[in-house]
Scaffold this active site. Sequence first.
Site, PDB file in Angstrom:
ATOM      1  N   SER A  36       0.800  -1.015  -0.080  1.00 58.92           N
ATOM      2  CA  SER A  36       0.098   0.028  -0.226  1.00 58.92           C
ATOM      3  C   SER A  36       0.786   1.418   0.048  1.00 58.92           C
ATOM      4  CB  SER A  36      -0.954  -0.147   1.157  1.00 58.92           C
ATOM      5  OG  SER A  36      -2.082   0.471   1.135  1.00 58.92           O
TER       6      SER A  36
ATOM      7  N   HIS B 228      -6.637  -6.138  -0.045  1.00 54.94           N
ATOM      8  CA  HIS B 228      -5.839  -5.264   0.899  1.00 54.94           C
ATOM      9  C   HIS B 228      -5.466  -4.982   2.066  1.00 54.94           C
ATOM     10  CE1 HIS B 228      -4.144  -1.375  -0.548  1.00 54.94           C
ATOM     11  NE2 HIS B 228      -4.365  -1.068   1.013  1.00 54.94           N
TER      12      HIS B 228
ATOM     13  N   ASP C 126      -9.413  -6.511  -4.251  1.00 54.16           N
ATOM     14  CA  ASP C 126      -8.903  -5.027  -3.543  1.00 54.16           C
ATOM     15  C   ASP C 126     -10.138  -4.103  -3.158  1.00 54.16           C
ATOM     16  OD1 ASP C 126      -7.818  -2.856  -2.241  1.00 54.16           O
ATOM     17  OD2 ASP C 126      -5.808  -3.850  -2.865  1.00 54.16           O
TER      18      ASP C 126
END
Length: 301
Positions: free
Chosen positions: A105, A281, A253
Amino acid sequence: MNTSTELIVGSGELRLWTERAGNSNDPAVLLVMGTAASGIGWPDELVDVLVAGGRQVIRYDHRDTGRSTCVDFATHPYTLADMAADATAVLDGHGVAAAHIVGASLGGAIGQWLAVHRPERVLTLTAMMTGPMGHSAGPAWARAMAGQAPDPSDLPPPTARFLAHLAQRATLPQGTREEYVTANLETWRVLNGGVLPFDEPAARRFVEASFDRTGNHSGALNHDLAGRRMTEDRLAPLSSIKAPALVVHGTEDPLRPLPHGRALAEEIPHSRFQPIPGMGHTLFSPGLPQQIGEIIREHTA
């Protein structure tokens, strides 16, 4: 379970908590977590796979998380470049000249920054659950939250389910440990997506430990502010990246849908794009940490 050594290292005036596992003579893998997440967000099972594969593994708490220094963002705002400087300070503190950089991320954007601006520190790059560092998801989020049509240049905003969760979470109290754990556990459940099973016990252990390891639970929100500051250094072309690059992205995600990862892979020459069926995620799904660990081990061979 691997044996590990903790070390506090300096990054300017900041103090960063770090942990190294494995043999210090082995090639180093630096694990860089995402927004508002401390280094313990990298599961032990993933670390174990890498150590067993002949890697030393370093994970650390970002500024404003865990046992690292908290910053007054209003008086000392910082950028992605500052967080990348923290990463190099961690390598310096452990005497590592260059490492395999693995970022998730926001950590994936930090990894890109290092591969562009500090290429001598990067052996390989693995960017997970992220998009191009020069593209801010902020405007797309705002348009989606306001019910406005997307701009043609936008990558997809988060899913409707995740945006609804954020709106609901904003109304919940999080002052006590129990309230914090309940709210954050539900966030990780939504981030996991709706395909792979959610490892609630693992997520709960992480959320509880995250609460217990820091005295300023709102400080990590500064990462959102830093991540959305689109400075000129973030606009440098990713085509300059020479390190072997792997882009790993979940097909489910909900925060950064799959086109974000695909767009990143298209901007990095000779990169490899590896979608993970069903992954969201997060790494909170049974067996997923080991699977990702094996992928990283192979890429860093």
